[in-house]
Write a protein that holds these residues in place. Structure first.
Motif, PDB file in Angstrom:
ATOM      1  N   GLN A   1       0.823  -1.217   0.000  1.00  0.00           N
ATOM      2  CA  GLN A   1       0.000   0.000   0.000  1.00  0.00           C
ATOM      3  C   GLN A   1       0.854   1.263   0.000  1.00  0.00           C
ATOM      4  O   GLN A   1       0.519   2.256  -0.651  1.00  0.00           O
ATOM      5  CB  GLN A   1      -0.921   0.004   1.220  1.00  0.00           C
ATOM      6  CG  GLN A   1      -2.083  -0.978   1.141  1.00  0.00           C
ATOM      7  CD  GLN A   1      -2.885  -1.017   2.425  1.00  0.00           C
ATOM      8  OE1 GLN A   1      -2.429  -0.584   3.488  1.00  0.00           O
ATOM      9  NE2 GLN A   1      -4.103  -1.543   2.335  1.00  0.00           N
ATOM     10  N   HIS A   2       1.952   1.223   0.726  1.00  0.00           N
ATOM     11  CA  HIS A   2       2.806   2.409   0.867  1.00  0.00           C
ATOM     12  C   HIS A   2       4.041   2.353  -0.031  1.00  0.00           C
ATOM     13  O   HIS A   2       4.923   3.208   0.085  1.00  0.00           O
ATOM     14  CB  HIS A   2       3.223   2.565   2.333  1.00  0.00           C
ATOM     15  CG  HIS A   2       2.078   2.859   3.250  1.00  0.00           C
ATOM     16  ND1 HIS A   2       1.559   4.129   3.413  1.00  0.00           N
ATOM     17  CD2 HIS A   2       1.315   2.044   4.029  1.00  0.00           C
ATOM     18  CE1 HIS A   2       0.551   4.088   4.270  1.00  0.00           C
ATOM     19  NE2 HIS A   2       0.374   2.842   4.654  1.00  0.00           N
ATOM     20  N   GLN A   3       4.070   1.349  -0.917  1.00  0.00           N
ATOM     21  CA  GLN A   3       5.203   1.178  -1.834  1.00  0.00           C
ATOM     22  C   GLN A   3       6.522   1.238  -1.055  1.00  0.00           C
ATOM     23  O   GLN A   3       7.466   1.922  -1.446  1.00  0.00           O
ATOM     24  CB  GLN A   3       5.170   2.234  -2.946  1.00  0.00           C
ATOM     25  CG  GLN A   3       3.934   2.124  -3.843  1.00  0.00           C
ATOM     26  CD  GLN A   3       3.970   3.114  -4.996  1.00  0.00           C
ATOM     27  OE1 GLN A   3       4.535   4.195  -4.884  1.00  0.00           O
ATOM     28  NE2 GLN A   3       3.342   2.739  -6.095  1.00  0.00           N
TER      29      GLN A   3
ATOM     30  N   VAL B   1      18.055  -0.170   1.219  1.00  0.00           N
ATOM     31  CA  VAL B   1      17.811   1.224   0.824  1.00  0.00           C
ATOM     32  C   VAL B   1      17.703   1.331  -0.702  1.00  0.00           C
ATOM     33  O   VAL B   1      18.548   0.828  -1.445  1.00  0.00           O
ATOM     34  CB  VAL B   1      18.931   2.141   1.347  1.00  0.00           C
ATOM     35  CG1 VAL B   1      18.775   3.555   0.784  1.00  0.00           C
ATOM     36  CG2 VAL B   1      18.906   2.187   2.869  1.00  0.00           C
ATOM     37  N   GLY B   2      16.617   1.947  -1.149  1.00  0.00           N
ATOM     38  CA  GLY B   2      16.396   2.126  -2.576  1.00  0.00           C
ATOM     39  C   GLY B   2      15.547   1.045  -3.219  1.00  0.00           C
ATOM     40  O   GLY B   2      15.203   1.140  -4.400  1.00  0.00           O
ATOM     41  N   LYS B   3      15.190   0.007  -2.450  1.00  0.00           N
ATOM     42  CA  LYS B   3      14.380  -1.086  -2.988  1.00  0.00           C
ATOM     43  C   LYS B   3      12.923  -0.955  -2.541  1.00  0.00           C
ATOM     44  O   LYS B   3      12.614  -0.244  -1.582  1.00  0.00           O
ATOM     45  CB  LYS B   3      14.950  -2.437  -2.541  1.00  0.00           C
ATOM     46  CG  LYS B   3      16.322  -2.744  -3.139  1.00  0.00           C
ATOM     47  CD  LYS B   3      16.822  -4.104  -2.695  1.00  0.00           C
ATOM     48  CE  LYS B   3      18.094  -4.492  -3.448  1.00  0.00           C
ATOM     49  NZ  LYS B   3      19.200  -3.569  -3.201  1.00  0.00           N
ATOM     50  N   LYS B   4      12.053  -1.679  -3.226  1.00  0.00           N
ATOM     51  CA  LYS B   4      10.638  -1.739  -2.877  1.00  0.00           C
ATOM     52  C   LYS B   4      10.220  -3.203  -2.794  1.00  0.00           C
ATOM     53  O   LYS B   4      10.564  -4.009  -3.663  1.00  0.00           O
ATOM     54  CB  LYS B   4       9.773  -1.032  -3.934  1.00  0.00           C
ATOM     55  CG  LYS B   4      10.129   0.432  -4.174  1.00  0.00           C
ATOM     56  CD  LYS B   4       9.842   1.301  -2.969  1.00  0.00           C
ATOM     57  CE  LYS B   4      10.160   2.771  -3.274  1.00  0.00           C
ATOM     58  NZ  LYS B   4       9.987   3.620  -2.062  1.00  0.00           N
ATOM     59  N   GLY B   5       9.474  -3.545  -1.725  1.00  0.00           N
ATOM     60  CA  GLY B   5       9.002  -4.909  -1.595  1.00  0.00           C
ATOM     61  C   GLY B   5       9.379  -5.530  -0.267  1.00  0.00           C
ATOM     62  O   GLY B   5       9.876  -4.846   0.638  1.00  0.00           O
ATOM     63  N   VAL B   6       9.124  -6.819  -0.156  1.00  0.00           N
ATOM     64  CA  VAL B   6       9.381  -7.570   1.071  1.00  0.00           C
ATOM     65  C   VAL B   6      10.499  -8.573   0.792  1.00  0.00           C
ATOM     66  O   VAL B   6      10.413  -9.359  -0.167  1.00  0.00           O
ATOM     67  CB  VAL B   6       8.120  -8.297   1.565  1.00  0.00           C
ATOM     68  CG1 VAL B   6       8.406  -9.085   2.835  1.00  0.00           C
ATOM     69  CG2 VAL B   6       6.989  -7.282   1.810  1.00  0.00           C
ATOM     70  N   PHE B   7      11.521  -8.550   1.619  1.00  0.00           N
ATOM     71  CA  PHE B   7      12.717  -9.334   1.360  1.00  0.00           C
ATOM     72  C   PHE B   7      13.181 -10.083   2.605  1.00  0.00           C
ATOM     73  O   PHE B   7      12.738  -9.802   3.726  1.00  0.00           O
ATOM     74  CB  PHE B   7      13.849  -8.419   0.869  1.00  0.00           C
ATOM     75  CG  PHE B   7      13.504  -7.572  -0.303  1.00  0.00           C
ATOM     76  CD1 PHE B   7      13.555  -8.089  -1.589  1.00  0.00           C
ATOM     77  CD2 PHE B   7      13.109  -6.242  -0.131  1.00  0.00           C
ATOM     78  CE1 PHE B   7      13.222  -7.307  -2.688  1.00  0.00           C
ATOM     79  CE2 PHE B   7      12.782  -5.448  -1.217  1.00  0.00           C
ATOM     80  CZ  PHE B   7      12.837  -5.983  -2.505  1.00  0.00           C
TER      81      PHE B   7
END
Length: 238
Positions: free
Chosen positions: A92-94, A224-230
């Motif tokens: 939702q919050h990218q 830092v700089g990534k989007k998503g779940v890792f």
């Protein structure tokens, strides 16, 4: 890099020490003594937040970070029953969320060895498997998040086991995990395969918190700089 530490206990201080040695800046330190400083404005002073607190507060903490638009590395265990909710909020919050039951590189190698050994043992039903984990008395959850990850690796690869229990068991389909709390003990995890004629044992023993803190810092830099779940599999590539 500017870091917000959510949780300033032993792990938070270990992370701070490594961060400062690497030339980073800690711009926010949060614990039970200054909850009023846990605001979006303060979080946004940081490039990334690193969270090591308690199972009952971890989800709310990571939610605040994601809502503030700050990537967050979560080291607290015992909250993963809400992981799907966290993934929704992250989308939702990218945002960016990194979670692991253990940030030690050695432990994650141990996870991979454990999965491979369980797969091999499918063809050897004469071996019964069990687990044990030992931590310091301040460890709140039992079994540990690391032990649960190990157990899940066994259940995914050893067909004769269907679920784990945190006690001794005589049920053939159950995987027993025994938890011990003694001081001092940064963390030991053991997996045993026992037959009438021999025992195969794999074990990981942590000598200090430095390995966990170093791994958390490595995850923060990577996130830092990534989007998503890792998780650590994404960071380490296995």
């Amino acid at each position: 890099m500017k870091i917000a530490l959510i949780g300033y206990g032993k792990m938070g201080k270990a992370i701070e020490q490594i961060a400062l040695q690497q030339g980073h800046e800690v711009v926010l330190r949060l614990d039970v003594n200054n909850p009023e400083e846990f605001t979006a404005a303060n979080l946004q002073k940081a490039d990334v937040a690193i969270e090591f607190t308690r199972p009952e507060t971890a989800f709310e903490n990571l939610q605040k970070c994601l809502e503030a638009g700050v990537p967050v590395v979560v080291g607290t265990t015992g909250w993963l029953h809400r992981l799907e909710d966290a993934k929704v909020i992250c989308t939702q919050h990218q945002g960016a969320l990194f979670h692991s039951s253990n940030y030690s590189v050695g432990v994650n190698i141990f996870f991979a060895v454990n999965r491979f050994l369980a797969q091999m043992m499918n063809g050897h039903p004469q071996y019964e498997v069990r687990m044990a984990e030992t931590h310091h008395t301040q460890k709140l959850d039992a079994p540990s998040g690391t032990a649960i990850t190990l157990a899940e690796g066994i259940l995914e690869n050893l067909k004769r086991k269907t679920n784990w229990v945190n006690q001794p068991t005589e049920e053939a389909e159950e995987l027993s995990i025994l938890s011990y709390r003694v001081d001092p003990a940064p963390g030991t995890h053991e997996v045993y395969y026992e037959s009438a004629i021999d025992t195969i044992e794999i074990r990981h023993t942590a000598h200090s918190r430095e390995g966990f803190a170093s791994g958390a810092m490595q995850a923060a830099l990577w996130l830092v700089g990534k989007k998503g779940v890792f998780g650590m599999a994404d960071l380490l590539g296995f």
